[in-house]
Design an enzyme around this catalytic site. Structure first.
Site, PDB file in Angstrom:
ATOM      1  N   GLY A 131      52.423  38.417  53.615  1.00 14.65           N
ATOM      2  CA  GLY A 131      52.434  37.368  52.590  1.00 14.65           C
ATOM      3  C   GLY A 131      53.183  36.110  53.007  1.00 14.65           C
ATOM      4  O   GLY A 131      53.777  35.427  52.170  1.00 14.65           O
ATOM      5  N   ASP A 181      49.756  38.040  46.239  1.00  8.76           N
ATOM      6  CA  ASP A 181      50.882  37.674  47.123  1.00  8.76           C
ATOM      7  C   ASP A 181      51.797  36.646  46.455  1.00  8.76           C
ATOM      8  O   ASP A 181      53.019  36.738  46.528  1.00  8.76           O
ATOM      9  CB  ASP A 181      50.364  37.066  48.438  1.00  8.76           C
ATOM     10  CG  ASP A 181      49.702  38.090  49.348  1.00  8.76           C
ATOM     11  OD1 ASP A 181      49.426  39.206  48.880  1.00  8.76           O
ATOM     12  OD2 ASP A 181      49.463  37.759  50.525  1.00  8.76           O
TER      13      ASP A 181
HETATM   14  O1  PMV Z   1      46.911  39.601  54.579  1.00  5.40           O
HETATM   15  P1  PMV Z   1      47.619  39.121  53.360  1.00  5.40           P
HETATM   16  O2  PMV Z   1      49.079  39.347  53.370  1.00  5.40           O
HETATM   17  O3  PMV Z   1      47.293  37.676  53.067  1.00  5.40           O
HETATM   18  O4  PMV Z   1      47.072  39.977  52.117  1.00  5.40           O
HETATM   19  C1  PMV Z   1      45.716  39.853  51.748  1.00  5.40           C
HETATM   20  C2  PMV Z   1      45.346  40.750  50.597  1.00  5.40           C
HETATM   21  C3  PMV Z   1      43.848  40.716  50.265  1.00  5.40           C
HETATM   22  O5  PMV Z   1      43.658  41.618  49.184  1.00  5.40           O
HETATM   23  C4  PMV Z   1      43.013  41.200  51.452  1.00  5.40           C
HETATM   24  C5  PMV Z   1      43.380  39.317  49.874  1.00  5.40           C
HETATM   25  C6  PMV Z   1      43.845  38.836  48.501  1.00  5.40           C
HETATM   26  O6  PMV Z   1      43.666  37.633  48.235  1.00  5.40           O
HETATM   27  O7  PMV Z   1      44.328  39.644  47.695  1.00  5.40           O
END
Ligand code: PMV
Length: 285
Positions: free
Chosen positions: A85, A130
Site C-alpha cells: 500500500g 488501501d
Molecule cells: O498491490 P496493492 O498493495 O496496491 O493492493 C492491491 C489490492 C487489489 O485488490 C488487487 C486492488 C484494489 O484496488 O483493491
C-alpha cells in the site's frame, strides 16, 4: 511560514484482494511502516525530493499542489510496488501534510475522500481498501461503496511475518489481467468473498484463520496472480510452522504474509534461505 508534515501508513491484506475490486469484502491490517511527506513553502517552482522509487509520485503530487511554491520531501519505510500500500500511504501523507501546512486537521473520512483521487492516479480503478486502512488504521473490514462499508475488527493473539520476493508487481496491470478473465473467474472471486466473511468470524482463532488464509492463497493462484517465487515463499513459511500463508496485495511479485503465534521460526527460516523478512506490528490510529 512553517513546514507541513503528514504521515500515511502501509498495510497488508489479510483476505480479499482482487475480489474487493468487484464489490466483495476485504480485511486489511494497517502496519507500523509508513511514508512521511514534508511540504516547505518556497519562492520558486514546486520540486520534489523523493526516495520513493515510483515515477508516478510526481504526477500524484501535481494533482494536489500548485506548480509553484512548495518543496516536497517524501521519505518512506515501505517497500514500493510490493503490495504494502505504498501509493495509498503516499496519498494519505500528502493530503495530511497539505492540511498541516494550512493549519487544519483532517479526520479519517475527509482524508479518505481527499486521498482517493491521488490513488486513482496510480491505479486507475482502486477499490479504496488501501486508502481506507491507511486513513483509519487498525484491522479493517472494508467493502467498496457507495458508500463504502467499513468496520474496525479486533484481531486475536497472532502476528504477521512478511516475506519479500524483492520483485515488484504492477497493481493496475494485474487488476486488468483479472478483469480480462471475467466472467469465467467470477465464481473464484465469489469464493474469496465468502471466505473473507468466514475469516471475519475466525479472527480470534489463529488455527482456523491460518487455514482460511491458505485457502485464499489457493484461490489467488486460480486467479493467475501468483508466481513460482511467491509459491516458494508460501512453502517456506508453512515449512517453518506458519499457521497459514498467502500473497498479499495484487501479486505478480511483492510479498507473502504468514500468520504465526511466534515470529521466530519463520524469521530464522527466511534468514537461512536468504529471503528478506520482517515482523509487522499493527498500527492503530
Ligand atoms: O498491490 P496493492 O498493495 O496496491 O493492493 C492491491 C489490492 C487489489 O485488490 C488487487 C486492488 C484494489 O484496488 O483493491
Amino acid at each position: 511560514m512553517r513546514a507541513g508534515r503528514g504521515v500515511g501508513h502501509g498495510k497488508v491484506l489479510l483476505f480479499g484482494e482482487h475480489a474487493v475490486v468487484y464489490g466483495h469484502p476485504a480485511i486489511a491490517l494497517a502496519v507500523d511502516r509508513c511514508t512521511e511527506v514534508t511540504l516547505t513553502p518556497i519562492d520558486g517552482p514546486t520540486h520534489v525530493r523523493s526516495e520513493h522509487a515510483d515515477p508516478r509520485v510526481r504526477e500524484a503530487i501535481c494533482r494536489v499542489l500548485p506548480d509553484h511554491g512548495h518543496q516536497v520531501e517524501v521519505e518512506t519505510r515501505l517497500p514500493v510496488g510490493r503490495g504494502m500500500g505504498s501509493s495509498a500511504a503516499l496519498a494519505v501523507a500528502l493530503v495530511r501534510a497539505r492540511a498541516d501546512l494550512e493549519r487544519t486537521s483532517l479526520g479519517p473520512s475527509e482524508c479518505y475522500g481527499a486521498a482517493m483521487p491521488i490513488e486513482r492516479a496510480f491505479h486507475g480503478n482502486p477499490s479504496g481498501v488501501d486508502v481506507a486502512v491507511s486513513a483509519w488504521g487498525g484491522c479493517l473490514w472494508f467493502r467498496p461503496g457507495p458508500p463504502p462499508e467499513r468496520e474496525r475488527l479486533e484481531p486475536g493473539e497472532w502476528q504477521i511475518v512478511v516475506l519479500d520476493s524483492e520483485r515488484t508487481g504492477n497493481t493496475a496491470e494485474l487488476v486488468a489481467q483479472v478483469a480480462a478473465r471475467r466472467p469465467s473467474v467470477d465464481p473464484v472471486l465469489e469464493r474469496i468473498g465468502a471466505l473473507t466473511t468466514q475469516a471475519r468470524a475466525a479472527l480470534r482463532d489463529p488455527e482456523a484463520l491460518g487455514e482460511l488464509m491458505s485457502e485464499n492463497q489457493a484461490l489467488l493462484s486460480q486467479l493467475g496472480v501468483c508466481t513460482p517465487e511467491l509459491n516458494a515463499l508460501v512453502e517456506l513459511a508453512r515449512g517453518a510452522g506458519a499457521l497459514g500463508a498467502k500473497l498479499s496485495g495484487a501479486g505478480g511479485g511483492g510479498i507473502v504474509i504468514s500468520l504465526v503465534r511466534d515470529p521466530g521460526p519463520v524469521l530464522s527460516a527466511a534468514e537461512q534461505a536468504g529471503v528478506p523478512a520482517f515482523g509487522c506490528l499493527p498500527w492503530v490510529a
